[in-house]
Design an enzyme around this catalytic site. Structure first.
Site, short mmCIF file in Angstrom:
data_model
loop_
_atom_site.label_atom_id
_atom_site.label_comp_id
_atom_site.label_asym_id
_atom_site.label_seq_id
_atom_site.Cartn_x
_atom_site.Cartn_y
_atom_site.Cartn_z
N ARG A 106 56.92 -31.78 50.48
CA ARG A 106 56.99 -30.78 51.55
C ARG A 106 58.42 -30.83 52.08
O ARG A 106 58.88 -31.87 52.56
CB ARG A 106 56.00 -31.10 52.66
CG ARG A 106 56.27 -30.29 53.93
CD ARG A 106 55.15 -30.34 54.93
NE ARG A 106 54.02 -29.56 54.46
CZ ARG A 106 53.01 -29.16 55.23
NH1 ARG A 106 52.99 -29.49 56.51
NH2 ARG A 106 52.01 -28.45 54.74
N HIS A 133 53.73 -21.71 50.08
CA HIS A 133 52.73 -22.75 50.34
C HIS A 133 51.56 -22.54 49.36
O HIS A 133 50.45 -22.17 49.76
CB HIS A 133 52.26 -22.64 51.80
CG HIS A 133 51.56 -23.86 52.31
ND1 HIS A 133 51.34 -24.99 51.56
CD2 HIS A 133 50.99 -24.10 53.54
CE1 HIS A 133 50.69 -25.88 52.29
NE2 HIS A 133 50.47 -25.37 53.48
N GLN A 136 47.90 -24.06 49.79
CA GLN A 136 47.11 -23.44 50.85
C GLN A 136 46.38 -22.21 50.33
O GLN A 136 45.18 -22.03 50.58
CB GLN A 136 48.06 -23.03 52.00
CG GLN A 136 47.34 -22.38 53.16
CD GLN A 136 46.48 -23.37 53.93
OE1 GLN A 136 46.96 -24.43 54.30
NE2 GLN A 136 45.23 -23.03 54.16
N ASP A 222 49.36 -16.46 60.89
CA ASP A 222 49.91 -17.82 60.94
C ASP A 222 50.79 -17.88 62.19
O ASP A 222 51.06 -16.85 62.83
CB ASP A 222 50.72 -18.08 59.66
CG ASP A 222 51.19 -19.52 59.51
OD1 ASP A 222 50.75 -20.39 60.29
OD2 ASP A 222 52.01 -19.77 58.61
N CYS A 262 45.86 -20.83 58.15
CA CYS A 262 46.10 -22.10 57.44
C CYS A 262 46.05 -23.29 58.38
O CYS A 262 45.86 -24.42 57.93
CB CYS A 262 47.43 -22.03 56.71
SG CYS A 262 48.86 -21.86 57.80
N ARG A 290 41.10 -27.54 51.04
CA ARG A 290 42.38 -28.10 50.56
C ARG A 290 42.08 -29.36 49.73
O ARG A 290 42.68 -29.59 48.69
CB ARG A 290 43.28 -28.48 51.75
CG ARG A 290 43.78 -27.32 52.59
CD ARG A 290 44.83 -26.50 51.88
NE ARG A 290 45.99 -27.28 51.46
CZ ARG A 290 47.02 -27.62 52.23
NH1 ARG A 290 47.05 -27.21 53.48
NH2 ARG A 290 48.05 -28.33 51.78
N1 NVA Z 1 54.12 -21.26 58.23
C1 NVA Z 1 53.81 -22.58 58.74
C2 NVA Z 1 52.70 -23.18 57.95
C3 NVA Z 1 52.28 -24.56 58.39
C4 NVA Z 1 51.19 -25.13 57.54
C5 NVA Z 1 55.05 -23.45 58.68
O1 NVA Z 1 55.77 -23.39 57.68
O2 NVA Z 1 55.33 -24.15 59.66
N1 CP Z 2 47.93 -25.93 56.61
C1 CP Z 2 48.71 -27.03 56.45
O1 CP Z 2 49.43 -27.18 55.45
O2 CP Z 2 48.59 -27.94 57.44
P1 CP Z 2 49.51 -29.21 57.72
O3 CP Z 2 50.85 -28.71 58.17
O4 CP Z 2 48.78 -29.98 58.76
O5 CP Z 2 49.65 -29.99 56.42
#
Ligand code: NVA
Ligand code: CP
Length: 309
Positions: A106, A133, A136, A222, A262, A290
């Protein structure tokens, strides 16, 4: 001959046939797990998880999933490893992939996971980048299929920021043949090149979020400010104020439409409490799936297609 190395860096890395296999496998793995039947095909295998951004679900689901499959998982973050002190990603990939069987990352720019994968001896999974992502959306589409059957020909309404999750829905629409209606405030529109989509057949933009939602089968949104964009938060709160998914919006969707997010969510910003905590919301199933979908993914990347028993 050894198995060709496969990575999962964006949704379109897999074909429709591969997703059909993975969704079937997810169901099998989930049902077996629910019956408390141990299944350890990844005995002695190690997953390394690298986090340059925060996470609850992604860490939990990968770590628990790897243990449940008989393997082990190691958590690394930028703060406590040399990754935060400027070790080149190419060098990190060489070293980490000599000590593990699969890596999940990540991070910020997609380019980082691409460079890691290009220097890795083992499969690499994108656990979220600024652009995508994929894990997800694989779990979200499985969640839809589990309740309603195929997603082919259905309509997803994306309301809010055209972020990493939105881009991934757009890629998924091309691979799995469904439609995405996107409604963003001016200045936050989808950038097709960044989204990695090339056709317009599966995607339509709407200035009015109510029009995007009309007749949709899935309404989804989101956070208005994704990780890494915190400096823009105040401006975004103003710009997105008219883009909340609320009960009026759910009313113009198909009567059996589901609400997806998500998570983590901000009630009163991108979604009203009434909707996310209401009867059409499937957010807890998305989160749980997930785990099951990523177990299918790990099994596939490490062992290839497994014959059903
Ligand atoms: N769009 C959000 C998703 C978090 C799971 C982010 O990138 O922070
Ligand atoms: N939806 C998701 O990826 O959640 P986290 O940021 O908690 O991993």
């Amino acid at each position: 001959m050894s198995k060709p190395l496969k990575h999962y860096l964006q949704f379109k890395d897999f074909s429709r046939e591969e997703y059909d296999y993975l969704f079937g496998r997810t169901r099998w793995i989930k049902e077996k797990f629910k019956r408390y039947e141990p299944y350890h095909p990844l005995f002695d295998r190690t997953l390394v998880m690298i986090f340059e951004k925060a996470s609850t679900r992604t860490r939990l689901s990968f770590e628990a999933g790897m243990f449940q499959l008989g393997g082990s998982a190691i958590y690394l973050n930028t703060r406590d490893s040399q990754l935060g002190r400027g070790e080149p990603v190419e060098d990190a990939a060489q070293v980490i992939s000599r000590m593990s069987d699969v890596v999940m990352i990540r991070t910020f720019e997609q380019d980082i996971v691409e460079r890691f994968a290009a220097n890795s001896r083992v499969p690499v999974i994108n656990g979220l980048t600024n652009e995508y992502h994929p894990c997800q959306i694989m779990a979200d589409i499985y969640t839809y299929i589990e309740r309603h059957g195929s997603i082919q020909g259905k309509t997803v309404a994306w309301i809010g920021d055209s972020n990493n999750v939105c881009n991934t829905w757009l890629q998924a629409a091309e691979v799995l043949d469904f439609n995405v209606h996107v409604s963003t405030p001016p200045g936050y529109e989808v950038e097709p090149e960044r989204a990695g989509i090339y056709g317009t057949d599966h995607f339509e933009e709407f200035a009015d979020p109510m029009e995007a939602a009309r007749g949709a089968d899935i309404i989804t949104t989101d956070v208005w400010t994704s990780m890494g964009f915190e400096a823009e938060n105040e401006e975004r709160m103003r710009d997105f104020a008219d883009f909340q998914v609320d009960a009026d919006m759910m009313r113009v969707a198909n009567p059996d439409a589901v609400f997806m997010h998500c998570l983590p969510a901000h009630r009163g910003e991108e979604v009203s409490a009434e909707v996310i905590d209401g009867p059409q919301s499937v957010v807890w199933d998305e989160a749980e799936n997930r785990l099951h979908a990523q177990k299918a993914l790990l099994e596939y990347l490490l062992l290839g297609q497994v014959k059903p028993d």
